[in-house]
Design a protein around this motif. Structure first.
Motif, PDB file in Angstrom:
ATOM      1  N   VAL A  45       0.876  -1.180   0.000  1.00 22.70           N
ATOM      2  CA  VAL A  45       0.000   0.000   0.000  1.00 22.70           C
ATOM      3  C   VAL A  45       0.908   1.224   0.000  1.00 22.70           C
ATOM      4  N   CYS A  81       1.294   5.320  -0.066  1.00 21.52           N
ATOM      5  CA  CYS A  81       0.613   6.578   0.225  1.00 21.52           C
ATOM      6  C   CYS A  81       1.490   7.735  -0.235  1.00 21.52           C
ATOM      7  N   SER A 105      -0.378  14.888  -3.015  1.00 22.58           N
ATOM      8  CA  SER A 105      -0.911  15.287  -4.321  1.00 22.58           C
ATOM      9  C   SER A 105       0.111  16.062  -5.149  1.00 22.58           C
ATOM     10  N   LYS A 138       0.251   2.038  -9.652  1.00 20.04           N
ATOM     11  CA  LYS A 138      -0.985   1.250  -9.816  1.00 20.04           C
ATOM     12  C   LYS A 138      -0.757   0.094 -10.789  1.00 20.04           C
ATOM     13  N   ASP A 193      -1.759  -0.826  -4.138  1.00 25.39           N
ATOM     14  CA  ASP A 193      -2.856   0.051  -3.747  1.00 25.39           C
ATOM     15  C   ASP A 193      -2.253   1.446  -3.560  1.00 25.39           C
ATOM     16  N   ALA A 194      -2.531   2.401  -4.476  1.00 23.90           N
ATOM     17  CA  ALA A 194      -1.956   3.746  -4.417  1.00 23.90           C
ATOM     18  C   ALA A 194      -2.961   4.701  -3.786  1.00 23.90           C
ATOM     19  N   ARG A 195      -2.584   5.367  -2.699  1.00 23.79           N
ATOM     20  CA  ARG A 195      -3.484   6.312  -2.021  1.00 23.79           C
ATOM     21  C   ARG A 195      -2.896   7.716  -2.007  1.00 23.79           C
ATOM     22  N   ILE A 196      -3.699   8.696  -2.511  1.00 21.34           N
ATOM     23  CA  ILE A 196      -3.260  10.103  -2.530  1.00 21.34           C
ATOM     24  C   ILE A 196      -3.796  10.778  -1.273  1.00 21.34           C
ATOM     25  N   ILE A 197      -2.895  11.239  -0.418  1.00 17.46           N
ATOM     26  CA  ILE A 197      -3.283  11.802   0.885  1.00 17.46           C
ATOM     27  C   ILE A 197      -2.608  13.157   1.078  1.00 17.46           C
ATOM     28  N   ALA A 225       0.866  12.073   4.097  1.00 21.88           N
ATOM     29  CA  ALA A 225       0.841  10.692   3.617  1.00 21.88           C
ATOM     30  C   ALA A 225       1.305   9.741   4.725  1.00 21.88           C
ATOM     31  N   GLU A 275      -1.351   8.345   7.177  1.00 19.59           N
ATOM     32  CA  GLU A 275      -2.105   7.188   6.700  1.00 19.59           C
ATOM     33  C   GLU A 275      -1.277   5.892   6.847  1.00 19.59           C
ATOM     34  N   LEU A 302      -2.265   2.448   8.915  1.00 16.65           N
ATOM     35  CA  LEU A 302      -2.236   1.095   8.345  1.00 16.65           C
ATOM     36  C   LEU A 302      -1.418   0.144   9.221  1.00 16.65           C
TER      37      LEU A 302
END
Ligand SMILES: *Cc1c(COP(=O)(O)O)cnc(C)c1O
Length: 330
Positions: free
Chosen positions: A98, A100, A103, A114, A119-123, A130, A133, A137
Motif C-alpha cells: 500500500v 501513500c 498530491s 498502480k 494500492d496507491a493512495r493520494i493523501i 501521507a 495514513e 495502516l
C-alpha cells in the motif's frame, strides 16, 4: 548507535538482492571529461529496473521480512520512486504493498505504481500527511512500514550502488550523490569510505526545500517546507525522529551543494543532448553542479544518475528551452 548500519549489512544486501536488480554501468562522459579536464564517470542507475536506485533498498527490506510479515504486506509514504520500487519488490516477493503519497507527486508516477498492482493512495499536500495514513495502516491493519530512507535495510540496499562504483573505479577523488532523506548517500558513503577512505562524498540538493542541508545547519532534524521543484524526488523532510540517515550524513558526507531550478534543468538538458540519456531532475543535480561550476573536479569523479522517472512533457520543454524555468521565473 545500537543498530548502526555497517559494511557487513551492505555486503549482506548485495547477496540478497543481487539476482533481482541490475548491476548498472559506470561510463565515462566524453563531454564532461573534456569540459573539466578530469575523468567524469556516470553511474547509470537511471537504467535500474523501475527507473531508480530505490529498488535496491526496497528489495533488501522486503527480503529481510519474516514469512508472517511478508503475508501482512508492506506500506510506505513515497514521492513516487520508492513507492514504485516497493510495489515491484513486494510483487516479486508475493507480498502486498500500500503506497501513500501527496498530491504533489506527478501523475505518471502514480499510474506506474498502480500498474505494478499496488494500492496507491493520494493523501494531503505533503509527505507528512501521507505518513499519517501509513501510521494508521501499521496500527490498525498490521502492515509493515518500509520507509523511503530511514531504515537500516534500505540504507544497506542503497549501499550496494556505492560498492559497485568502487569496484569499477577504485581510485576516485569524489562521488557526487543526489541528497534528499539521505538513504542513498548514507549507504553509498558507507561503502565508499570503507573501501576508499580518501574519496570525498558530496551531496547535491535543490535550493527549494533542501531538508537534510537545513537539518545539518540546525544541528538536528527540523521541519522544512516542501516546495515544488524540478527535482521532485528530492522533496520532503527527513523526519523529526530520524534514526539513521541524519547522523550518518553528518559523519560521512564531506560537503553539500545546492542548485537553482535553472541549474537542475541544465543538468537534464546536458544528459539528453550530450549523453543521450533521459534522467529526472533529482538525478541531474550532479551534472548540474559541475556545469554550474559549483563543483570543480580535482580528480576522477563519479556522478550518480539516480533515476529517469520524469514527466516527458516537462522533459520536452526543458530540452527545447521553453520550460518556464528558463524565463523570468528563474
Ligand atoms: C529518492 C531519490 C533520491 C534521494 O534519495 P534519498 O535517499 O532520499 O536521499 C535521489 N534521486 C532519485 C531519483 C530518487 O528517487
Amino acid at each position: 548507535m545500537a543498530d548502526a548500519v555497517t559494511m557487513v549489512d551492505v555486503l549482506e544486501a548485495r547477496r540478497r538482492i543481487g539476482s533481482l536488480i541490475h548491476r548498472t554501468s559506470l561510463s565515462q562522459s566524453a563531454a564532461l571529461t573534456q569540459r573539466t579536464g578530469q575523468p567524469i564517470l556516470l553511474k547509470n542507475e537511471h537504467q535500474q529496473l523501475t527507473g531508480s536506485f530505490k529498488l535496491r533498498g526496497a528489495t533488501n527490506a522486503v527480503l529481510a521480512l519474516s514469512d508472517d510479515e511478508r503475508r501482512r504486506g508492506v506500506a510506505a509514504a513515497s514521492t513516487g520512486n520508492h513507492g514504485r520500487a516497493l510495489a515491484h519488490a513486494a510483487k516479486a516477493a508475493g507480498s502486498r504493498a500500500v503506497i501513500c503519497m501527496s498530491s504533489l507527486v506527478p501523475a505518471n508516477k502514480v499510474e506506474a505504481i498502480k500498474a505494478l498492482g499496488a494500492d496507491a493512495r493520494i493523501i494531503g499536500m505533503s509527505q507528512d500527511d501521507a505518513q499519517v495514513e501509513v501510521d494508521r495502516l501499521v496500527r490498525e491493519e498490521g502492515l509493515i512500514e518500509v520507509p523511503p530512507f530511514d531504515k537500516a535495510e534500505v540504507i544497506a540496499g542503497q549501499g550496494t550502488l556505492g560498492l559497485e562504483i568502487v569496484e569499477d573505479a577504485p581510485a576516485l577523488d569524489a562521488v557526487l550523490v543526489p541528497l534528499s532523506g539521505g538513504g542513498l548517500i548514507a549507504g553509498v558513503a558507507l561503502a565508499v569510505k570503507t573501501l576508499s577512505p580518501k574519496t570525498r562524498v558530496i551531496g547535491v540538493s535543490m535550493e527549494r526545500g533542501a531538508a537534510m542541508v537545513a537539518c545539518l545547519a540546525a544541528g538536528k532534524p527540523v521541519m522544512v517546507e516542501e516546495l515544488e521543484t524540478l527535482a521532485d524526488s528530492l522533496g520532503g523532510g527527513i523526519g523529526l525522529e530520524n534514526r539513521h540517515t541524519f547522523s550518518m550524513v553528518r559523519e560521512l558526507v564531506d560537503e553539500t551543494i545546492l542548485l537553482t531550478e535553472r541549474e537542475i534543468a541544465a543538468g537534464i538538458a546536458h544528459a539528453y543532448n550530450e549523453e543521450r540519456e533521459v534522467i529526472e531532475g533529482a538525478a541531474a543535480v550532479g551534472i548540474g553542479a559541475i556545469l554550474a561550476g559549483k563543483f570543480a573536479p580535482a580528480g576522477p569523479t563519479a556522478v550518480v544518475l539516480s533515476g529517469k522517472n520524469i514527466d516527458m512533457g516537462v522533459h520536452g520543454q526543458i530540452v527545447a528551452g521553453t520550460h518556464p524555468v528558463f524565463g523570468e521565473l528563474a
